[in-house]
Design a protein around this motif. Structure first.
Motif, PDB file in Angstrom:
ATOM      1  N   MET A   1     -51.057  -8.101  14.197  1.00 37.65           N
ATOM      2  CA  MET A   1     -51.085  -7.074  13.496  1.00 37.65           C
ATOM      3  C   MET A   1     -50.125  -6.021  14.546  1.00 37.65           C
ATOM      4  N   VAL A   2     -49.356  -4.965  13.959  1.00 36.02           N
ATOM      5  CA  VAL A   2     -48.670  -4.171  14.752  1.00 36.02           C
ATOM      6  C   VAL A   2     -49.058  -2.630  14.049  1.00 36.02           C
ATOM      7  N   ILE A   3     -49.798  -1.889  15.062  1.00 31.09           N
ATOM      8  CA  ILE A   3     -50.411  -0.577  14.428  1.00 31.09           C
ATOM      9  C   ILE A   3     -49.830   0.671  15.305  1.00 31.09           C
ATOM     10  N   ASP A   4     -49.663   1.768  14.569  1.00 30.31           N
ATOM     11  CA  ASP A   4     -48.902   2.768  15.167  1.00 30.31           C
ATOM     12  C   ASP A   4     -50.057   3.343  16.436  1.00 30.31           C
ATOM     13  N   GLU A   5     -49.681   3.016  17.361  1.00 31.64           N
ATOM     14  CA  GLU A   5     -50.471   3.503  18.812  1.00 31.64           C
ATOM     15  C   GLU A   5     -50.660   4.896  18.751  1.00 31.64           C
ATOM     16  N   LYS A   6     -50.116   5.923  18.246  1.00 31.83           N
ATOM     17  CA  LYS A   6     -50.285   7.182  18.351  1.00 31.83           C
ATOM     18  C   LYS A   6     -51.738   7.718  17.510  1.00 31.83           C
TER      19      LYS A   6
ATOM     20  N   VAL B   1     -42.716 -15.349  13.902  1.00 31.98           N
ATOM     21  CA  VAL B   1     -43.475 -14.164  14.334  1.00 31.98           C
ATOM     22  C   VAL B   1     -43.115 -13.645  15.588  1.00 31.98           C
ATOM     23  N   ASN B   2     -42.949 -14.636  16.482  1.00 24.82           N
ATOM     24  CA  ASN B   2     -42.555 -14.347  17.694  1.00 24.82           C
ATOM     25  C   ASN B   2     -41.197 -13.635  18.234  1.00 24.82           C
ATOM     26  N   ARG B   3     -40.103 -13.970  17.352  1.00 23.22           N
ATOM     27  CA  ARG B   3     -38.918 -13.515  17.284  1.00 23.22           C
ATOM     28  C   ARG B   3     -39.242 -11.857  16.750  1.00 23.22           C
ATOM     29  N   LEU B   4     -40.126 -11.670  16.013  1.00 21.81           N
ATOM     30  CA  LEU B   4     -40.250 -10.162  15.409  1.00 21.81           C
ATOM     31  C   LEU B   4     -41.114  -9.542  16.192  1.00 21.81           C
ATOM     32  N   THR B   5     -41.961  -9.884  17.011  1.00 20.69           N
ATOM     33  CA  THR B   5     -43.038  -9.151  17.578  1.00 20.69           C
ATOM     34  C   THR B   5     -43.155  -9.457  19.258  1.00 20.69           C
ATOM     35  N   GLY B   6     -42.323 -10.710  19.519  1.00 23.64           N
ATOM     36  CA  GLY B   6     -42.561 -11.067  20.881  1.00 23.64           C
ATOM     37  C   GLY B   6     -42.717 -10.133  22.124  1.00 23.64           C
ATOM     38  N   SER B   7     -41.930  -8.942  21.748  1.00 22.42           N
ATOM     39  CA  SER B   7     -41.681  -8.155  22.747  1.00 22.42           C
ATOM     40  C   SER B   7     -42.572  -6.881  22.735  1.00 22.42           C
TER      41      SER B   7
END
Length: 140
Positions: free
Chosen positions: A10-15, A129-135
Motif C-alpha cells: 500500500m502507498v498512502i499519503d504520508e501527510k 510491484v517492486n518496479r512500481l514501488t521499490g524506491s
C-alpha cells in the motif's frame, strides 16, 4: 496464488493525519480481501480453543507517498506491462461521501484528473510491484 512470487503493498499519503492513514489502509485492505480472497488464511484456534478468523498470509508493507506519487503509479498501471496487477485506490472524493450511492453518482461526474489520491494498494508479481514501488520508503 504463489505468495513467494507475489507481493502486495500500500502507498498512502504520508501527510494525512494518523486516523485518515488508518482508515485509508483499512478500506484498501477490505477491498483487496474481496478481490483476492486467497490472500486470507484459514481460521485458526488458539491453545484455549478460541477461534480466530484468518488474516493475510503475507506481509503488506505500507509505504509513504504523496498524491503525486500515487497518481504516477496509477498512470503506470495503465501500461501494458502492469495491467495484470490488482490495484485499488482511495480518493478524497470517496472519503467525502456518506453512502456508496453518493460515491458512484459523484464519481460519474468527476474526471480522473480531478481526483486527489489518498492511497493505493497493488498486488501481483513481485518483480512488477517492486518496479512500481521499490524506491518508496516505508511509512513510519
Amino acid at each position: 496464488m504463489d505468495w513467494q512470487k507475489e507481493k502486495c503493498v500500500m502507498v498512502i499519503d504520508e501527510k494525512l493525519p494518523a486516523g485518515m492513514i488508518a482508515n485509508t489502509a483499512a478500506i484498501l485492505g477490505i477491498t483487496l480481501g474481496k478481490e483476492l480472497p486467497g490472500m486470507v488464511g484459514a481460521e485458526v484456534t488458539d491453545q484455549s480453543g478460541s477461534k480466530h478468523l484468518g488474516i493475510t498470509e503475507f506481509p503488506v508493507p505500507i509505504l509513504q507517498g504523496s498524491p503525486q506519487i500515487i497518481r504516477r503509479i496509477r498512470e503506470r498501471l495503465r501500461q501494458p506491462d502492469f495491467q495484470d496487477l490488482t490495484a485499488v485506490d482511495f480518493s478524497d472524493l470517496a472519503r467525502s461521501c456518506k453512502t456508496y450511492e453518493e460515491f458512484t453518482e459523484k464519481m460519474g461526474r468527476v474526471p480522473e484528473s480531478d481526483l486527489r489520491y489518498l492511497g493505493i494498494a497493488i498486488c501481483g508479481a513481485k518483480k512488477k510491484v517492486n518496479r512500481l514501488t521499490g524506491s518508496i520508503p516505508l511509512l513510519r
